[in-house]
Design an enzyme around this catalytic site. Structure first.
Site, PDB file in Angstrom:
ATOM      1  N   SER A 178       0.820  -1.218   0.000  1.00  0.00           N
ATOM      2  CA  SER A 178       0.000   0.000   0.000  1.00  0.00           C
ATOM      3  C   SER A 178       0.850   1.262   0.000  1.00  0.00           C
ATOM      4  O   SER A 178       0.448   2.281  -0.575  1.00  0.00           O
ATOM      5  CB  SER A 178      -0.936   0.010   1.206  1.00  0.00           C
ATOM      6  OG  SER A 178      -1.916  -0.990   1.093  1.00  0.00           O
ATOM      7  N   THR A 210      -1.678   4.730   3.128  1.00  0.00           N
ATOM      8  CA  THR A 210      -2.235   5.532   2.035  1.00  0.00           C
ATOM      9  C   THR A 210      -2.368   7.006   2.395  1.00  0.00           C
ATOM     10  O   THR A 210      -1.814   7.862   1.689  1.00  0.00           O
ATOM     11  CB  THR A 210      -3.572   4.952   1.568  1.00  0.00           C
ATOM     12  OG1 THR A 210      -3.373   3.599   1.155  1.00  0.00           O
ATOM     13  CG2 THR A 210      -4.141   5.750   0.407  1.00  0.00           C
ATOM     14  N   ASP A 259      -5.369   0.747  -4.941  1.00  0.00           N
ATOM     15  CA  ASP A 259      -3.909   0.788  -4.910  1.00  0.00           C
ATOM     16  C   ASP A 259      -3.299  -0.538  -5.357  1.00  0.00           C
ATOM     17  O   ASP A 259      -2.191  -0.588  -5.863  1.00  0.00           O
ATOM     18  CB  ASP A 259      -3.401   1.179  -3.521  1.00  0.00           C
ATOM     19  CG  ASP A 259      -4.051   0.375  -2.404  1.00  0.00           C
ATOM     20  OD1 ASP A 259      -4.945  -0.444  -2.679  1.00  0.00           O
ATOM     21  OD2 ASP A 259      -3.671   0.578  -1.234  1.00  0.00           O
ATOM     22  N   HIS A 260      -4.056  -1.624  -5.180  1.00  0.00           N
ATOM     23  CA  HIS A 260      -3.593  -2.964  -5.549  1.00  0.00           C
ATOM     24  C   HIS A 260      -4.734  -3.932  -5.321  1.00  0.00           C
ATOM     25  O   HIS A 260      -5.831  -3.526  -4.901  1.00  0.00           O
ATOM     26  CB  HIS A 260      -2.385  -3.388  -4.693  1.00  0.00           C
ATOM     27  CG  HIS A 260      -2.636  -3.249  -3.225  1.00  0.00           C
ATOM     28  ND1 HIS A 260      -3.478  -4.093  -2.521  1.00  0.00           N
ATOM     29  CD2 HIS A 260      -2.204  -2.322  -2.319  1.00  0.00           C
ATOM     30  CE1 HIS A 260      -3.525  -3.720  -1.265  1.00  0.00           C
ATOM     31  NE2 HIS A 260      -2.777  -2.630  -1.102  1.00  0.00           N
TER      32      HIS A 260
END
Length: 477
Positions: free
Chosen positions: A94, A147, A305-306
Site C-alpha cells: 500500500s 495511504t 492501490d492494488h
C-alpha cells in the site's frame, strides 16, 4: 521531458479540447468546465476487479431477471498497473502504491513518498497547498496509515507511525478524519489544538463541526467494521462533512477518501466483511457524485492501490457463487466468534448471525474450533462462509494484477483506457491550477525543511532498498 509527463500533457490537451467542445454545445448549457476547481481522489484499498464484480452480485436484486449496475459499473473508465519500483519486484504494498498515486513516482515497498534513495518527493497535497487550496483525508484506517500518510507526509518506512503522526503538524491539512487515537497522545493533540485544530474524539461530534481545521480520531486504530454497524455509514458521513468543510475555500480543494478496510478484510480472507466495506465505499462515492451534480467544477477519480487476497467469485471447480449467503450475515466473523465463545448456546448465536442452519458436520467443526479460542473459531467461521458461498482466495497478501479506474467530472476522459498508477498522479497534478508569480515568490520565501523525520539523509546511490525480500517480509498490508 519524461515520457510519462509528455503523455500526460498530450492527454490533458485532448481531454480539455473534448471538454471545451462539450461546453460550447448550446444543447449542454450545464456542461462542466474543462478544468476542475476541486479534486476528489478515492481509493478502495485492495479493491481488485473481483471485488467490484462480487459487489455487483452482492447488490443484485434476486427478484429481477437483470443484474443491476452499481456505481462502479456506472463510472468505470479505465485500468491501471500497480507494480512498484524494480527493487521490490512487481507486487506492490500500500505504501509504494500510494506513493505512486500521490507523487507520480515509483518507489520501494514501505516507502512513504520518498524515492528509492529515500529522498522526499512532492505530493499532490503539498502541490495543492502551494496553490492555496485546501486539503483533507477521510479514511477508515488510522489516519497515519500507509495511504493517507503517502499523500500528506514523507518517511522511509510506513511502520514509523508515531513519526508520521507528529509530521502531520507540518502538513497544514484542513481535514483529518479516521482512526488512530493510539498514535496521537494527549501532548500531540495539544500541539494540533495550538495550531488551530478542533479535535474530535467521538463520532457524534462530527455533525457539529462547521469550520476547518479539524482532526477527528474516532477509534484506537481502525474504525469498526461496517458489517457490525450497518446503519453507521461512517465513511460516507466523513466524506460528506469533509466536502462541506473544504468547500469553504474559494481556491478549491483536494480530498483523499480511502475505503481502507476493504484491504484488511481481504488480508483476513473475510468475504462478508469485504462486501460490507465495499457497500460503504460505494455509498461514499455516491455522496461525491451528488456533490458533483451541484458543483460541476469538481473531478472525481476512483481507483484501487492494488488487489488483495486473490479473491475469486466461484471456487473448487464449482460454477457457482451464492451472494445470498453473504446478504444474510449480520455481523463480522470476529464479532460472531466473540459472541459464540461467551454464550453457552453458541450454536444458536452462530446460526442467528449467519442467517443459516448448521449441519452436523459444520457444528462439529465449529465446536472443535471454539475450544481452541477466538482466532481459531474466527477462521473456522470464515471458512464456513467461503464454503457456503463458494468463495475462493489465493493468498492472504497482495497480487500484482491491474486495477480499475473510475472517473466523472471535468477532464474525466483523461483517465480513460490503460495507464500506470503514476500516470494517474501526473494527470491529476497537471490539472492543478497554475502557480501565479505572487504565489511562486511566497513559496520561494517560505522556509525550507532541511530534514524530514524518518527519512535517511544518505547520499544518493546509498539506498537502503537493496534487500527487497527483507523489507517485504515486514509488510502485511
Amino acid at each position: 521531458m519524461k515520457l510519462s509527463t509528455l503523455i500526460a500533457t498530450c492527454s490533458l490537451a485532448t481531454a480539455l479540447l473534448h471538454s471545451s467542445m462539450i461546453s460550447a454545445n448550446p444543447l449542454s448549457p450545464e456542461a462542466a468546465p474543462s478544468r476542475p476547481k476541486n479534486i476528489v481522489i478515492m481509493i478502495g484499498d485492495g479493491m481488485g476487479p473481483a471485488y467490484t464484480s462480487a459487489y455487483r452480485y452482492y447488490q443484485d436484486n434476486p427478484n429481477t431477471q437483470e443484474v443491476e449496475q452499481t456505481v462502479f459499473d456506472r463510472l468505470a473508465i479505465g485500468s491501471a498497473s500497480t507494480y512498484p519500483a524494480a527493487v521490490s519486484g512487481v507486487v506492490t504494498d500500500s505504501a509504494a502504491a500510494a506513493t505512486a498515486l500521490a507523487t507520480g513516482v515509483k518507489s520501494y515497498n514501505g516507502a512513504i513518498s520518498v524515492d528509492t534513495d529515500k529522498q522526499p518527493i512532492d505530493t499532490i497535497m503539498e502541490l495543492a497547498k502551494k496553490r492555496h487550496m485546501s486539503t483533507g483525508v477521510a479514511v477508515t484506517s488510522q489516519i497515519n496509515h500507509a495511504t493517507p500518510a503517502a499523500f500528506l507526509s514523507h518517511n522511509e518506512s510506513r511502520r514509523n507511525y508515531q513519526a508520521l503522526a507528529k509530521s502531520y503538524l507540518n502538513t497544514d491539512a484542513d481535514v483529518l478524519l479516521g482512526g488512530g487515537q493510539k498514535y496521537f497522545p494527549a501532548a500531540l493533540i495539544k500541539e494540533f489544538e495550538a495550531k488551530g485544530y478542533h479535535y474530535l474524539a467521538d463520532f457524534s461530534q462530527l455533525s457539529q463541526v462547521t469550520q476547518p481545521k479539524v482532526i477527528g480520531l474516532f477509534a484506537d486504530v481502525q474504525l469498526p467494521w461496517a458489517i457490525d454497524e450497518p446503519e453507521a455509514n461512517r465513511l460516507s458521513l466523513m466524506t460528506s462533512k469533509a466536502l462541506e468543510l473544504l468547500s469553504t475555500n474559494q481556491q478549491g480543494f483536494v480530498l483523499l477518501v480511502e475505503g481502507s478496510l476493504i484491504d484488511w478484510a481481504g488480508h483476513n480472507k473475510d468475504i462478508a466483511s469485504a462486501m460490507a466495506e465495499m457497500h460503504e465505499f460505494a455509498r461514499a462515492i455516491e455522496v461525491v457524485e451528488q456533490y458533483i451534480r451541484n458543483h460541476k467544477d469538481t473531478l472525481l477519480v476512483v481507483t484501487a492501490d492494488h488487489n488483495t487476497g486473490g479473491l475469486s467469485i466461484g471456487a473448487n471447480g464449482d460454477y457457482r457463487w451464492d451472494s445470498q449467503v453473504l446478504r444474510n450475515i449480520s455481523a463480522s466473523p470476529t464479532t460472531i466468534a466473540t459472541e459464540a465463545i461467551a454464550a453457552d448456546d453458541w450454536r444458536t448465536v452462530v446460526e442467528s448471525r449467519l442467517g443459516l442452519s448448521l449441519n452436523e458436520s459444520e457444528t462439529r467443526q465449529l465446536a472443535n474450533a471454539r475450544m481452541q479460542g477466538h482466532k481459531v473459531l474466527d477462521n473456522a467461521i470464515k471458512r464456513l462462509i467461503d464454503t457456503r458461498s463458494n468463495t475462493g482466495w489465493t493468498t492472504d497478501g497482495h497480487t500484482g494484477m491491474d486495477v480499475q479506474v473510475f472517473a466523472t467530472g471535468p477532464a474525466a476522459s483523461l483517465f480513460s483506457g490503460y495507464q500506470d498508477n503514476t500516470d494517474i498522479a501526473n494527470k491529476i497534478i497537471s490539472l492543478l491550477p497554475k502557480v501565479m508569480p505572487a504565489q511562486q515568490s511566497q513559496n520561494q520565501d517560505a522556509p525550507k525543511a532541511t530534514k524530514i523525520t524518518g527519512v535517511s539523509q544518505e547520499p544518493k546511490g546509498q539506498s537502503l532498498t537493496q534487500k527487497p525480500s527483507a523489507m517485504n517480509a515486514t509488510l502485511t498490508q
